[in-house]
Scaffold this motif. Structure first.
Motif, PDB file in Angstrom:
ATOM      1  N   GLU A 296     -39.069  16.351  -1.476  1.00  0.00           N
ATOM      2  CA  GLU A 296     -40.278  15.559  -1.246  1.00  0.00           C
ATOM      3  C   GLU A 296     -40.070  14.085  -1.576  1.00  0.00           C
ATOM      4  O   GLU A 296     -40.641  13.204  -0.941  1.00  0.00           O
ATOM      5  CB  GLU A 296     -41.423  16.128  -2.099  1.00  0.00           C
ATOM      6  CG  GLU A 296     -42.801  15.584  -1.735  1.00  0.00           C
ATOM      7  CD  GLU A 296     -43.207  15.909  -0.303  1.00  0.00           C
ATOM      8  OE1 GLU A 296     -43.932  15.101   0.300  1.00  0.00           O
ATOM      9  OE2 GLU A 296     -42.772  16.967   0.215  1.00  0.00           O
ATOM     10  N   ARG A 297     -39.213  13.823  -2.557  1.00  0.00           N
ATOM     11  CA  ARG A 297     -38.944  12.440  -2.965  1.00  0.00           C
ATOM     12  C   ARG A 297     -38.434  11.611  -1.800  1.00  0.00           C
ATOM     13  O   ARG A 297     -38.908  10.491  -1.550  1.00  0.00           O
ATOM     14  CB  ARG A 297     -37.914  12.439  -4.097  1.00  0.00           C
ATOM     15  CG  ARG A 297     -37.447  11.044  -4.494  1.00  0.00           C
ATOM     16  CD  ARG A 297     -36.211  11.141  -5.379  1.00  0.00           C
ATOM     17  NE  ARG A 297     -35.680   9.818  -5.677  1.00  0.00           N
ATOM     18  CZ  ARG A 297     -34.505   9.608  -6.265  1.00  0.00           C
ATOM     19  NH1 ARG A 297     -33.750  10.643  -6.620  1.00  0.00           N
ATOM     20  NH2 ARG A 297     -34.074   8.374  -6.488  1.00  0.00           N
ATOM     21  N   PHE A 298     -37.483  12.140  -1.052  1.00  0.00           N
ATOM     22  CA  PHE A 298     -36.900  11.391   0.052  1.00  0.00           C
ATOM     23  C   PHE A 298     -37.819  11.346   1.268  1.00  0.00           C
ATOM     24  O   PHE A 298     -37.758  10.424   2.069  1.00  0.00           O
ATOM     25  CB  PHE A 298     -35.541  11.978   0.419  1.00  0.00           C
ATOM     26  CG  PHE A 298     -34.487  11.744  -0.624  1.00  0.00           C
ATOM     27  CD1 PHE A 298     -34.310  10.489  -1.184  1.00  0.00           C
ATOM     28  CD2 PHE A 298     -33.680  12.776  -1.072  1.00  0.00           C
ATOM     29  CE1 PHE A 298     -33.346  10.262  -2.149  1.00  0.00           C
ATOM     30  CE2 PHE A 298     -32.713  12.560  -2.035  1.00  0.00           C
ATOM     31  CZ  PHE A 298     -32.547  11.293  -2.584  1.00  0.00           C
ATOM     32  N   LYS A 299     -38.661  12.338   1.420  1.00  0.00           N
ATOM     33  CA  LYS A 299     -39.609  12.315   2.524  1.00  0.00           C
ATOM     34  C   LYS A 299     -40.636  11.206   2.343  1.00  0.00           C
ATOM     35  O   LYS A 299     -41.031  10.537   3.299  1.00  0.00           O
ATOM     36  CB  LYS A 299     -40.317  13.668   2.644  1.00  0.00           C
ATOM     37  CG  LYS A 299     -39.437  14.787   3.194  1.00  0.00           C
ATOM     38  CD  LYS A 299     -40.219  16.078   3.310  1.00  0.00           C
ATOM     39  CE  LYS A 299     -39.333  17.206   3.860  1.00  0.00           C
ATOM     40  NZ  LYS A 299     -40.084  18.478   3.952  1.00  0.00           N
ATOM     41  N   GLN A 300     -41.075  11.005   1.119  1.00  0.00           N
ATOM     42  CA  GLN A 300     -42.084   9.973   0.857  1.00  0.00           C
ATOM     43  C   GLN A 300     -41.527   8.565   1.038  1.00  0.00           C
ATOM     44  O   GLN A 300     -42.168   7.698   1.639  1.00  0.00           O
ATOM     45  CB  GLN A 300     -42.629  10.141  -0.563  1.00  0.00           C
ATOM     46  CG  GLN A 300     -43.525  11.361  -0.738  1.00  0.00           C
ATOM     47  CD  GLN A 300     -44.031  11.497  -2.157  1.00  0.00           C
ATOM     48  OE1 GLN A 300     -43.606  10.767  -3.060  1.00  0.00           O
ATOM     49  NE2 GLN A 300     -44.948  12.440  -2.376  1.00  0.00           N
ATOM     50  N   THR A 301     -40.331   8.339   0.512  1.00  0.00           N
ATOM     51  CA  THR A 301     -39.748   6.993   0.625  1.00  0.00           C
ATOM     52  C   THR A 301     -39.141   6.756   2.005  1.00  0.00           C
ATOM     53  O   THR A 301     -39.011   5.608   2.436  1.00  0.00           O
ATOM     54  CB  THR A 301     -38.648   6.789  -0.431  1.00  0.00           C
ATOM     55  OG1 THR A 301     -37.601   7.739  -0.207  1.00  0.00           O
ATOM     56  CG2 THR A 301     -39.219   6.970  -1.825  1.00  0.00           C
ATOM     57  N   GLY A 302     -38.750   7.822   2.686  1.00  0.00           N
ATOM     58  CA  GLY A 302     -38.143   7.688   4.009  1.00  0.00           C
ATOM     59  C   GLY A 302     -36.788   7.023   3.992  1.00  0.00           C
ATOM     60  O   GLY A 302     -36.276   6.619   5.042  1.00  0.00           O
ATOM     61  N   ILE A 303     -36.158   6.947   2.814  1.00  0.00           N
ATOM     62  CA  ILE A 303     -34.927   6.174   2.716  1.00  0.00           C
ATOM     63  C   ILE A 303     -33.769   6.823   3.480  1.00  0.00           C
ATOM     64  O   ILE A 303     -32.967   6.135   4.124  1.00  0.00           O
ATOM     65  CB  ILE A 303     -34.540   5.938   1.227  1.00  0.00           C
ATOM     66  CG1 ILE A 303     -33.330   5.016   1.135  1.00  0.00           C
ATOM     67  CG2 ILE A 303     -34.293   7.259   0.524  1.00  0.00           C
ATOM     68  CD1 ILE A 303     -33.528   3.653   1.756  1.00  0.00           C
ATOM     69  N   LEU A 304     -33.693   8.153   3.437  1.00  0.00           N
ATOM     70  CA  LEU A 304     -32.586   8.805   4.144  1.00  0.00           C
ATOM     71  C   LEU A 304     -32.703   8.613   5.651  1.00  0.00           C
ATOM     72  O   LEU A 304     -31.720   8.275   6.320  1.00  0.00           O
ATOM     73  CB  LEU A 304     -32.554  10.297   3.803  1.00  0.00           C
ATOM     74  CG  LEU A 304     -31.863  10.675   2.493  1.00  0.00           C
ATOM     75  CD1 LEU A 304     -31.992  12.167   2.235  1.00  0.00           C
ATOM     76  CD2 LEU A 304     -30.396  10.277   2.517  1.00  0.00           C
ATOM     77  N   SER A 305     -33.889   8.816   6.201  1.00  0.00           N
ATOM     78  CA  SER A 305     -34.069   8.639   7.646  1.00  0.00           C
ATOM     79  C   SER A 305     -33.900   7.169   8.033  1.00  0.00           C
ATOM     80  O   SER A 305     -33.370   6.854   9.104  1.00  0.00           O
ATOM     81  CB  SER A 305     -35.443   9.153   8.084  1.00  0.00           C
ATOM     82  OG  SER A 305     -36.483   8.525   7.350  1.00  0.00           O
ATOM     83  N   PHE A 306     -34.306   6.263   7.149  1.00  0.00           N
ATOM     84  CA  PHE A 306     -34.138   4.830   7.409  1.00  0.00           C
ATOM     85  C   PHE A 306     -32.659   4.479   7.513  1.00  0.00           C
ATOM     86  O   PHE A 306     -32.218   3.800   8.454  1.00  0.00           O
ATOM     87  CB  PHE A 306     -34.790   4.016   6.295  1.00  0.00           C
ATOM     88  CG  PHE A 306     -34.639   2.525   6.453  1.00  0.00           C
ATOM     89  CD1 PHE A 306     -35.460   1.821   7.334  1.00  0.00           C
ATOM     90  CD2 PHE A 306     -33.698   1.817   5.724  1.00  0.00           C
ATOM     91  CE1 PHE A 306     -35.329   0.444   7.488  1.00  0.00           C
ATOM     92  CE2 PHE A 306     -33.550   0.450   5.869  1.00  0.00           C
ATOM     93  CZ  PHE A 306     -34.374  -0.237   6.752  1.00  0.00           C
ATOM     94  N   LEU A 307     -31.883   4.945   6.550  1.00  0.00           N
ATOM     95  CA  LEU A 307     -30.450   4.650   6.547  1.00  0.00           C
ATOM     96  C   LEU A 307     -29.746   5.312   7.724  1.00  0.00           C
ATOM     97  O   LEU A 307     -28.834   4.725   8.321  1.00  0.00           O
ATOM     98  CB  LEU A 307     -29.831   5.109   5.227  1.00  0.00           C
ATOM     99  CG  LEU A 307     -30.281   4.338   3.985  1.00  0.00           C
ATOM    100  CD1 LEU A 307     -29.784   5.025   2.717  1.00  0.00           C
ATOM    101  CD2 LEU A 307     -29.807   2.885   4.022  1.00  0.00           C
ATOM    102  N   LEU A 308     -30.141   6.519   8.065  1.00  0.00           N
ATOM    103  CA  LEU A 308     -29.531   7.198   9.208  1.00  0.00           C
ATOM    104  C   LEU A 308     -29.835   6.460  10.509  1.00  0.00           C
ATOM    105  O   LEU A 308     -28.945   6.288  11.359  1.00  0.00           O
ATOM    106  CB  LEU A 308     -30.033   8.644   9.290  1.00  0.00           C
ATOM    107  CG  LEU A 308     -29.364   9.635   8.325  1.00  0.00           C
ATOM    108  CD1 LEU A 308     -30.120  10.956   8.318  1.00  0.00           C
ATOM    109  CD2 LEU A 308     -27.906   9.859   8.694  1.00  0.00           C
ATOM    110  N   CYS A 309     -31.080   6.028  10.686  1.00  0.00           N
ATOM    111  CA  CYS A 309     -31.442   5.282  11.900  1.00  0.00           C
ATOM    112  C   CYS A 309     -30.654   3.978  11.991  1.00  0.00           C
ATOM    113  O   CYS A 309     -30.188   3.593  13.070  1.00  0.00           O
ATOM    114  CB  CYS A 309     -32.950   4.993  11.911  1.00  0.00           C
ATOM    115  SG  CYS A 309     -33.986   6.436  12.243  1.00  0.00           S
TER     116      CYS A 309
END
Length: 467
Positions: A296-309
């Protein structure tokens, strides 16, 4: 400081120091490095800092001038040599490392680990010190993406930093930087907020109007002055370089070389080996850390999807393009470094595989420098020829004159045209392939002596008219 941190600092310091020392250890390579180095040399010699020149009096419309300004600044500081033209690009790499480390720390991940991954990524280690446009573009996009995310988090001032980054990108490689950012940001906003919510978040959180004005204030004046100085620049650069180059296979409108024609989708293979070893490590980590990724931590910040994009945006853009180079993946590599740090955030020790993976890079860099010094570089450069040449004698190329010949002769080596009047001089030098020179010697009844044959397969002759 723990042993593990000492180990990481040792890897980082050795990689950066080895790359710095190597900057002047091998010649400028034809065609890219020597071409751009020669353009910087001409810029400092002529004092024309507005329009980069492909040759004396021939404007270069292929790229904006930031990379030329960087290398020309190095020449002003250190003289005409390899270190001078490469050092500013190494320095840009250092700025990117510091920026991404700071970004990772702000997100509460390891800035040191981010720095090590970035510095030891193959394409980054090579480009940080190569005379190319790509490191300046990567700096601009990194500022834009970091600024965007931090502005999205609530620090509005970083939104203006993002637009400064876009302005740098516009002066480094043109509107490509806006396309790359759009391909990363738009999908991410849709993932985080949906289509309507994404548009609303972009408008509310990001200074679109005032930031765009700042970007144009920085970058637009050069475009206007460049078009006024050499009419036709905008049409060639915007239409030709940004559309035809990538959509037309073997585009014949290129004024400065031959277009590449790689198989479609080749950019992904380029990424796999250019971003090694971390391009290989990343998929393994994503699989092993799949529970962490879905937390849930990464879903809220969106950091993983941001870096992947961000990381994937260059590959998405160039998937259907055939006119590509391995360095085109570089703008997404800073995101790869932070991704690795994020995925290793739950590890409080350095795994042995990480030490082996990162620690082997300094060794490979040393080997690369040694091999290059032992002659590999001389196959793609005429530097060694001018080390053997007599600088007091007029020098002419028979056939093609490479950019390294222009750079290392300080523009004095000329291409022999149909006008053979220079061959009546008492003494002069010829450079060229043996067959071409032999035909000229026989035709003009010259008396020539071979002085040196380089690994580039060009030979230096000292000549005079036959008595």
């Amino acid at each position: 400081m723990s042993f593990n941190r000492v180990h990481l600092w040792a890897i980082l310091g050795s990689v950066l120091l080895i790359r710095l020392i190597s900057l002047g250890a091998y010649p400028l390579m034809d065609t890219t490095e020597a071409r751009y180095g020669e353009m910087a040399r001409i810029m400092t010699e002529t004092g024309n800092w507005l329009t980069p020149q492909f040759d004396y009096g021939v404007p270069f419309w292929g790229k904006p001038p930031l990379f030329t300004w960087m290398s020309a600044g190095g020449i002003e500081a250190f003289g005409i040599n390899e270190f001078a033209v490469r050092f500013p690009h190494w320095l840009a790499g250092i700025v990117i490392i510091v920026l991404m480390a700071s970004f990772a720390r702000k997100l509460e991940f390891s800035g040191l680990l981010t720095s090590v991954v970035l510095a030891t990524c193959g394409i980054f280690a090579i480009s940080a010190g190569a005379v190319m446009t790509d490191m300046a573009l990567t700096l601009g996009l990194a500022l834009a993406m970091v600024g965007f995310y931090r502005c999205w988090q609530g620090t509005r001032l970083w939104g203006y930093v993002a637009f400064v980054g876009l302005a740098i990108g516009l002066l480094a490689k043109g509107p490509l930087v806006i396309v790359l950012m759009g391909l990363a940001v738009v999908p991410w906003l849709i993932i985080q907020h949906g289509v309507v919510g994404g548009i609303k978040a972009l408008w509310q959180r990001f200074p679109l109007v005032s930031g765009s004005c700042l970007m144009l204030l920085i970058a637009l004046p050069w475009y206007v002055m460049a078009e006024q100085a050499t009419p036709g620049f905008i049409d060639y650069f915007i239409v030709g370089e940004h559309f035809k180059r990538f959509l037309v296979s073997g585009w014949e409108g290129d004024l400065y070389g031959s277009a590449h024609d790689e198989p479609r989708g080749m950019i992904w293979l380029f990424w796999l080996y250019s971003a090694a070893p971390w391009s290989i490590v990343l998929p393994v980590l994503l699989w092993k850390k799949r529970k962490l990724v879905s937390s849930e931590r990464f879903k809220q910040t969106g950091i993983l999807s941001f870096l992947l994009c961000w990381m994937l945006s260059p590959m998405v853009l160039f998937t259907l393009s055939g006119n590509i180079l391995p360095a085109y993946v570089l703008p997404g590599v800073p995101a790869l470094a932070v991704l690795i740090a994020v995925l290793l955030s739950d590890i409080d020790y350095d795994p042995k595989w990480f030490k082996v993976t990162a620690g082997i890079i300094p060794v490979l860099l040393v080997i690369a420098v040694i091999v290059t010094n032992l002659g590999v570089g001389n196959k793609k450069s005429d530097k060694i020829i001018f080390d053997k040449a007599d600088p007091s004698l007029p020098t002419f190329y028979v056939g093609k004159r490479p950019f390294s010949g222009q750079f290392y002769s300080h523009g004095k080596a000329l291409k022999l045209s149909e006008n053979v009047e220079p061959l009546t001089m008492p003494r002069f030098q010829l450079i060229g392939k043996k067959k071409q020179v032999a035909e000229l010697v026989e035709k003009q009844a010259l008396s020539c002596v071979v002085e040196y044959t380089a690994k580039s397969k060009r030979t230096l002759y000292r000549c005079s008219p036959a008595s």
